[in-house]
Design an enzyme around this catalytic site. Structure first.
Site, PDB file in Angstrom:
ATOM      1  CB  CYS A   5       5.700 -11.158  -1.876  1.00 40.30           C
ATOM      2  SG  CYS A   5       7.304 -11.008  -1.157  1.00 40.30           S
ATOM      3  NE  ARG A  45      -0.144  -7.627  -1.957  1.00 42.15           N
ATOM      4  CZ  ARG A  45      -0.382  -8.286  -0.837  1.00 42.15           C
ATOM      5  NH1 ARG A  45       0.520  -8.306   0.104  1.00 42.15           N
ATOM      6  NH2 ARG A  45      -1.508  -8.937  -0.683  1.00 42.15           N
ATOM      7  CD1 TRP A  93       8.780  -6.689   2.424  1.00 42.53           C
ATOM      8  CD2 TRP A  93       8.451  -4.888   1.175  1.00 42.53           C
ATOM      9  NE1 TRP A  93       9.059  -5.604   3.188  1.00 42.53           N
ATOM     10  CE2 TRP A  93       8.868  -4.467   2.454  1.00 42.53           C
ATOM     11  CE3 TRP A  93       8.184  -3.931   0.226  1.00 42.53           C
ATOM     12  CZ2 TRP A  93       9.026  -3.131   2.799  1.00 42.53           C
ATOM     13  CZ3 TRP A  93       8.340  -2.599   0.569  1.00 42.53           C
ATOM     14  CH2 TRP A  93       8.756  -2.206   1.838  1.00 42.53           C
ATOM     15  CG  ASN A 120       4.077 -14.119  -0.599  1.00 47.60           C
ATOM     16  OD1 ASN A 120       4.897 -13.390  -1.131  1.00 47.60           O
ATOM     17  ND2 ASN A 120       2.806 -13.856  -0.512  1.00 47.60           N
ATOM     18  N   GLY A 121       7.069 -15.387   2.062  1.00 48.17           N
ATOM     19  CA  GLY A 121       7.343 -15.870   3.416  1.00 48.17           C
ATOM     20  C   GLY A 121       8.831 -16.046   3.627  1.00 48.17           C
ATOM     21  CD  GLU A 503       4.087   5.580  18.136  1.00 49.73           C
ATOM     22  OE1 GLU A 503       4.931   6.490  18.015  1.00 49.73           O
ATOM     23  OE2 GLU A 503       3.437   5.129  17.175  1.00 49.73           O
ATOM     24  CE  LYS A 507       1.366   5.638  14.751  1.00 48.94           C
ATOM     25  NZ  LYS A 507       2.581   6.319  14.908  1.00 48.94           N
ATOM     26  CD  GLU A 510       1.928   9.837  12.815  1.00 50.83           C
ATOM     27  OE1 GLU A 510       2.531  10.165  11.789  1.00 50.83           O
ATOM     28  OE2 GLU A 510       2.284   8.898  13.530  1.00 50.83           O
ATOM     29  CG  HIS A 526       8.823  17.729  38.789  1.00 50.37           C
ATOM     30  ND1 HIS A 526       9.419  18.126  39.964  1.00 50.37           N
ATOM     31  CD2 HIS A 526       8.781  16.370  38.823  1.00 50.37           C
ATOM     32  CE1 HIS A 526       9.752  17.050  40.668  1.00 50.37           C
ATOM     33  NE2 HIS A 526       9.383  15.970  40.011  1.00 50.37           N
ATOM     34  CE  LYS A 629       5.220   4.110   6.208  1.00 52.35           C
ATOM     35  NZ  LYS A 629       4.727   4.026   7.596  1.00 52.35           N
TER      36      LYS A 629
HETATM   37  C1  AGP Z   1       5.312   7.686  12.535  1.00 46.87           C
HETATM   38  O1  AGP Z   1       3.948   7.333  12.538  1.00 46.87           O
HETATM   39  C2  AGP Z   1       5.641   8.688  11.436  1.00 46.87           C
HETATM   40  N1  AGP Z   1       5.251   8.211  10.169  1.00 46.87           N
HETATM   41  C3  AGP Z   1       7.090   9.145  11.512  1.00 46.87           C
HETATM   42  O2  AGP Z   1       7.338   9.608  12.814  1.00 46.87           O
HETATM   43  C4  AGP Z   1       8.153   8.070  11.187  1.00 46.87           C
HETATM   44  O3  AGP Z   1       8.204   7.107  12.220  1.00 46.87           O
HETATM   45  C5  AGP Z   1       9.523   8.766  11.096  1.00 46.87           C
HETATM   46  O4  AGP Z   1       9.462   9.699  10.044  1.00 46.87           O
HETATM   47  C6  AGP Z   1      10.672   7.776  10.832  1.00 46.87           C
HETATM   48  O5  AGP Z   1      10.477   7.137   9.587  1.00 46.87           O
HETATM   49  P1  AGP Z   1      11.411   5.872   9.249  1.00 46.87           P
HETATM   50  O6  AGP Z   1      11.091   4.846  10.281  1.00 46.87           O
HETATM   51  O7  AGP Z   1      11.038   5.455   7.871  1.00 46.87           O
HETATM   52  O8  AGP Z   1      12.844   6.325   9.346  1.00 46.87           O
END
Ligand code: AGP
Length: 634
Positions: A5, A45, A93, A120-121, A503, A507, A510, A526, A629
């Site tokens: 927050c 934030r 938050w 906060n916390g 994962e 990263k 993306e 395989h 996002k």
């Molecule tokens: C991950 O780095 C991406 N931003 C994307 O895969 C994300 O994890 C996915 O869109 C799910 O988003 P959410 O966790 O908000 O549901």
């Protein structure tokens, strides 16, 4: 409240012979202007409500609104606060209590209208404290843990007549992570703050002083700051700053000059939000564990309001999520299935309902979502509920849609995740899934309390181990810079290392726009091994050489297979594992941990690698092309 927050405080001294008409922007009486501007600086934030309290005359005035900060602005326009010399402000938050006007901060303490507090916390022991206060006749206006602190402070002030000693007396009874700030109308020349495991800095002015959750809060007014340490109480007046420990010993804080610009201040000096959030991961995991064990070490998940008898009858678990959240589910699945002995599968949310899954009242559908707004995941949850399944949401955003449409929720307390590429939320999601798995195992009798306690101890040790990986980040950063022109990277892993490999590849795709792919190491022969040619970079996540069914030797032979065909092998291995050195161009060591928890450590070098490589390529790691996002369309 989530540790992220935003908080701001100001105290000033009216100029001598102040003009008859107090001036809201004059030096010394500009509490509302400074605090509001500070909240705007903290706007990045994200939050769900905001508020300000000032000392005006013989009372404290409070204005607070849910939603974006413009809602507070409208409130201040419609019903202005008085010109004042002391004030506190907060952007919330939420972690306790939905984002409503009543739950917004500041919270009033007592009934005389003279005290307000922001927090906060997470106050872990707020429930028994609230019960004691209610038994004593206190009426609460909110659902928050913070309001408990406000009433405790008001009671303490009634005894001591001094805000600092009152603050000192209440922090001794609070458990968890918190920053508290308070004002009292009887002491209009000061703001008092206390901090434990949650940030607070002092801004030094001329006849004015400031407090903030980070320097962005007051950087427009001063660049001279004092760093506060753990378990300290600070009292700011227009001409003084006094710091004591919770025990009352005087402290001389370190003064420093802030040479960042406002934008950099929001990133705490890191070059990007992503890098900042990678470094916030120890706290994200620690805060997700906070408040979820009883003093005797028993697990308690207050938010899991599903009938225990029904949870005992569950005979299938399906995790639904997208992207990184789905990989968190993939990691957790190994642990949940191993601990609970319930068949557990992970399905991409956008595939889930089109496969016509077999669901009924004995199916537990666990959705994982940082934003809580991902349409694919929301539609999967709706479908599951229509089919009679029980739905638990693992989510980082209080009050978002998916938790609201679920039967129960376990919040990850990672704080707002600003960067599009998910990092700290990923680790917090895995942690929350482990808590769910342990809770079910304990409830269903698959694990005794002492076994659960031992695993919780292993989890409590993870934040410090993540910090060790972060402290050794330079090795990985150098590897990334040296690979700036690479066109393709493969990632190999087995068991819990397999979703880590996927994962790591995601990263890199993306944020560095490099083709990357994660494989189950056993799958190489395989087909995929045909991809290996001279110099092909291959990351390999190697499991611990210890442990009953170590897959270690199999993964080491996979390294040899790709190396024999010219691959450049970059190995992530457990400290002390010398056996991999013979087959690796680079070995990145991470601290030892139980194999099921190893992903919380092994993924961190891969996050650092992709962030550094994208930065070396001059790309915007926080806002990568083509991405949002939260994907709120199907
Ligand atoms: C991950 O780095 C991406 N931003 C994307 O895969 C994300 O994890 C996915 O869109 C799910 O988003 P959410 O966790 O908000 O549901």
């Amino acid at each position: 409240m989530g540790d992220m927050c935003g908080i701001v405080a100001y105290v000033g001294k009216p100029a001598n012979g102040a003009s008859a008409k107090p001036d809201a922007s004059a030096q010394g009486t500009r509490a509302v202007e400074v605090v509001y501007a500070g909240l705007e600086r903290l706007e990045y934030r994200g939050y769900d409500s905001a508020g300000i309290a000032v000392v005006g005359g013989d009372a404290v005035e409070v204005r607070k609104k849910s939603g974006k900060i413009v809602n507070l602005k409208a409130e201040l326009t419609a019903d202005p606060l008085p010109v004042a010399s002391a004030g506190i402000g907060h952007t919330r938050w939420a972690t306790h209590g939905a984002p409503t006007d009543a739950n917004a901060h500041p919270h009033r303490g007592g009934t005389d209208g003279k005290l307000a507090l922001i927090h906060n916390g997470i106050i872990e022991n707020y429930a028994p404290l609230r019960a004691q206060l209610e038994a004593g006749g206190v009426e609460f206006a909110s659902q928050t843990d913070s309001e408990v602190a406000a009433h405790l402070l008001a009671k303490a002030y009634a005894k001591t007549g001094d805000l600092t000693t009152a603050m000192q007396s209440i922090v001794a009874n609070l458990e968890g992570a918190f920053t508290l700030l308070a004002v009292h109308a009887d002491q209009p020349d000061r703001v008092v703050g206390a901090r434990r495991n949650s940030p607070l800095v002092v801004g030094l002015g001329e006849g004015e002083n400031y407090l903030g959750s980070d320097v962005a809060a007051f950087i427009d007014y001063t660049r001279e700051a004092l760093e506060l340490g753990q378990d300290e109480i600070v009292t700011i007046t227009p001409d003084s700053v006094e710091v004591i420990t919770f025990a009352g010993e005087s402290v001389t804080p370190r003064q420093y000059h802030v040479d960042w610009d406002a934008a950099a201040a929001q990133k705490d000096g890191y070059p990007s939000f992503m890098e900042k959030e990678i470094h916030e991961q120890p706290k994200a995991v620690a805060d997700t564990l906070l408040g979820r064990t009883t003093p005797s070490g028993e697990l308690k998940l207050d938010e899991l309001h599903i009938d225990p008898a029904l949870l005992r009858s569950i005979d299938k678990i399906i995790v639904v999520a997208c992207g990184t959240a789905a990989y968190a589910g993939q990691v957790a699945r190994y642990a949940i299935e191993h601990w609970c002995r319930i068949p557990t599968e992970v399905e991409l949310a956008h595939e889930f309902r089109y496969r016509d899954p077999v669901l009924n009242s004995k199916t537990l559908v666990v959705s994982i979502s940082q934003s809580g707004e991902t349409m694919d995941t929301l539609m999967a949850v709706r479908h599951a509920r229509e089919q009679g399944a029980k739905c638990v949401s693992i989510c980082n955003t209080r009050g978002s849609t998916i938790p609201r449409e679920s039967d129960a929720v376990i919040y990850t307390n990672a704080g707002p995740e600003i960067a599009v590429a998910s990092t700290k939320a990923f680790l917090a999601q895995i942690t929350a899934c482990y808590l769910l798995g342990l809770f079910l195992a304990q409830l269903r009798g698959n694990k005794y309390a002492d076994e659960v306690g031992r695993i919780l101890e292993d989890l409590q040790a993870i934040p410090a181990k993540i910090q060790t990986v972060l402290d050794n980040a330079e090795q990985v950063k150098q590897i990334a810079r040296d690979m700036e022109s690479t066109q393709s990277v493969l990632f190999l892993g087995r068991h819990v290392g397999y979703p880590v490999a996927m994962e790591g590849a995601l990263k890199l795709k993306e944020i560095a726009y490099i083709h990357a792919e994660g494989f189950a190491a056993g799958e190489l022969k395989h087909g995929p091994i045909a991809l290996i040619d001279e110099g092909q970079a291959v990351f390999v996540i190697v499991p611990s050489p210890h442990g009953r069914d170590s897959l270690h030797s199999k993964v080491v032979s996979n390294i040899q297979e790709v190396r024999a065909r010219g691959a450049r092998t970059l190995v992530i291995a457990e400290e002390g594992d010398e056996s991999v050195k013979a087959y690796a161009e680079e070995v990145i060591y991470v601290p030892k941990s139980p194999s099921l928890l190893a992903p919380l450590l092994g993924v961190v070098p891969l996050q650092i690698f992709s962030c550094e490589l994208a930065t070396a390529k001059g790309l915007d790691v926080d806002q990568p092309r083509n991405l949002a996002k939260s994907v709120t369309v199907e």
